[in-house]
Write an enzyme that holds these catalytic residues in place. Structure first.
Site, PDB file in Angstrom:
ATOM      1  N   SER A 222      -6.108  -4.433  -2.506  1.00 42.49           N
ATOM      2  CA  SER A 222      -5.757  -4.452  -3.927  1.00 42.49           C
ATOM      3  C   SER A 222      -4.340  -3.945  -4.161  1.00 42.49           C
ATOM      4  CB  SER A 222      -6.740  -3.587  -4.714  1.00 42.49           C
ATOM      5  OG  SER A 222      -6.520  -2.208  -4.445  1.00 42.49           O
ATOM      6  N   THR A 225      -4.245   0.000  -4.502  1.00 43.44           N
ATOM      7  CA  THR A 225      -4.296   0.687  -3.213  1.00 43.44           C
ATOM      8  C   THR A 225      -3.013   0.449  -2.430  1.00 43.44           C
ATOM      9  OG1 THR A 225      -6.699   0.454  -3.158  1.00 43.44           O
ATOM     10  CG2 THR A 225      -5.613   0.995  -1.094  1.00 43.44           C
ATOM     11  N   GLU A 243      -0.134  -7.303   1.901  1.00 43.95           N
ATOM     12  CA  GLU A 243      -0.617  -8.548   1.273  1.00 43.95           C
ATOM     13  C   GLU A 243      -1.644  -8.131   0.240  1.00 43.95           C
ATOM     14  OE1 GLU A 243      -2.778 -11.121  -0.056  1.00 43.95           O
ATOM     15  OE2 GLU A 243      -3.669 -11.421   1.926  1.00 43.95           O
TER      16      GLU A 243
END
Length: 468
Positions: A222, A225, A243
């Site tokens: 995410s 995060t 990513e």
């Protein structure tokens, strides 16, 4: 019921504590994974750090051979790995499910093993010679998500070791079992300490991103995060490949045939039950064919079977976990409450299931929560437009920029629109079709750096220029 070990320095780690892993189709226990703490993490990092000098010094061709041996080993255990994966992730065994994912992991490993890293001569004349060498970074920390656990672990691990690094991999605690088994298999062919596994809570990821002996973090997950990983990596100036999330837009031009493109649109949006970073998550359709596209998609959706991943006729499985199920369900509820027209599917009132029906919502509200936020599940908003410039502006009006697509019989016209889209990848008449030879990564909040291909391989190296 599965139970696998963390592998550290080539042998199973002695960890008495464990945690349960659940099958999302049945909510029954699929297995147990070791619950490591930061002391165990230190052992894993130390093992990778100790293995690095020898691994980085071996002949490049020999590292290629090791990676090819990994591909062979995974192929030998294709069915086994797929079965473990379905048990913990829920995706169907067949179709674009677990057998497909393991096959993709093998293909990516084979392709990455084949890549070369030659010395580049920048200058060679009477004034001297200048060479650019690629040198491994050191210990790479890999933190992987729950949606494509095996494939993404391979995307992290294989380029890292192919280029001479060693690895500590932390899989998601929601889907650790298949990754643990895969790393166990890797340790059957690799020297001790080259690839190590560590499973446990989120505190391990935070400790990895701050660790002084980890030279780079590769994280897939995410946006929020990812920001935390970036922040905690700053003190040690780590290299990063992130990513992160996407809210990919697709734009359908008026010359498209709704019936012909419906299957491609559907699977672009609902591959892995929509639990894919680069899935189609917003669909903009020209008003002249809007109703026909809505109808064609709804009709196609009615032919797709949602069920237990071990049932032979299942094409889509459950949402993997309760938190994600609740998010998707709430976004669908909010969309309907704000004027979205439910064409098929949810919301769901049963709190005892993780199965969510394929959901299509027609909406013209640009502030619809299902349009603005990444759903990461089986729900797709379909938005009409009249002016292509407005559609492009709407597609770009989002903090993410992972992927996008344009649908048209006029390829040149589609390409011209693709160039105006703010995202790392754009597909014409398909969506999310990544491949190992094409760099993949996002812009804006969708991440930093790229994976795949030569560029993804070299992202695991430092440049050293030698003047002579």
């Amino acid at each position: 019921m599965y139970r696998f070990d963390n592998y550290i320095n080539g042998i199973p780690a002695d960890i008495s504590a464990s945690f349960q892993v659940f099958n999302p189709s049945t909510t029954e226990i699929a297995g147990h994974a070791p619950k490591a703490d930061t002391t165990i993490l230190e052992q894993a990092v130390a093992a990778a750090h100790a293995a690095f000098p020898v691994w980085s010094a071996i002949e490049d061709q020999q590292r290629q051979q090791y990676c090819q041996a990994i591909a062979t080993k995974l192929e030998e255990h294709h069915q086994e790995l797929a079965t473990i994966l379905t048990s913990e992730q829920g995706k169907p065994m067949q179709g674009t499910g677990s057998m497909f994912e393991v096959g993709g992991a093998i293909a990516w490993t084979q392709y990455t093993a084949s890549l070369e890293m030659p010395v580049e001569v920048l200058q060679d004349d009477e004034t001297g010679k200048v060479e650019m060498h690629r040198k491994p970074i050191g210990v790479i920390g890999s933190i992987t998500p729950w949606n494509w656990p095996l494939m993404i672990a391979v995307w992290h691990i294989i380029p890292a070791i192919r280029s001479g690094n060693t690895v500590v991999c932390k899989p998601s605690p929601l889907t650790p079992l298949s990754t643990l088994r895969m790393i166990e298999l890797m340790n059957e062919v690799l020297p001790a300490g080259v690839v190590n596994s560590i499973t446990g809570g989120d505190e391990l990821g935070a400790a990895m991103s701050a660790h002084e002996q980890i030279g780079k973090i590769v994280f897939t997950g995410s946006i929020e995060t990812g920001k935390k990983v970036m922040s905690s990596s700053a003190e040690t100036l780590k290299r990063l490949t992130l990513e992160l999330g996407g809210n990919d837009a697709g734009i359908v031009l008026p010359d498209s045939d709704p019936t012909e493109i419906a299957p491609g649109l559907f699977w672009g949006a609902f591959l892995n039950n929509g639990q894919t970073c680069a899935a189609l998550k917003r669909l903009y359709v020209h008003e002249s064919i809007y109703s026909k596209v809505c109808t064609a998609l709804a009709e196609f959706a009615s032919t797709v079977t949602v069920g237990d991943g071990f049932h032979q006729d299942s094409e889509l499985g459950p949402i993997q976990n309760r938190m994600q199920f609740n998010k998707v369900n709430q976004l669908v509820k909010d969309s309907v409450n704000q004027g979205g027209k439910l064409l098929t599917g949810g919301p769901v009132s049963d709190n005892n299931t993780l199965f969510f029906p394929v959901t299509l919502i027609a909406t013209s509200n640009p502030n619809d929560p299902l349009v603005r936020e990444e759903q990461f599940g089986p729900a797709l908003p379909i938005i009409p437009y009249s002016d292509i410039n407005d559609a492009i502006a709407a597609a770009n009006d989002n903090p993410t920029g992972l992927g996008g697509s344009v649908w048209s019989t006029d390829i040149n016209a589609a390409k011209n629109i693709a160039f105006r889209m703010e995202c790392g990848s754009v597909w014409i008449n398909k969506h999310g079709a990544i491949q190992p030879n094409a760099p993949f990564g996002g812009i804006k909040s969708s991440g930093i750096g790229v994976e795949f291909g030569k560029e993804g391989l070299l992202a695991n190296t430092n440049i050293q220029v030698v003047f002579s």
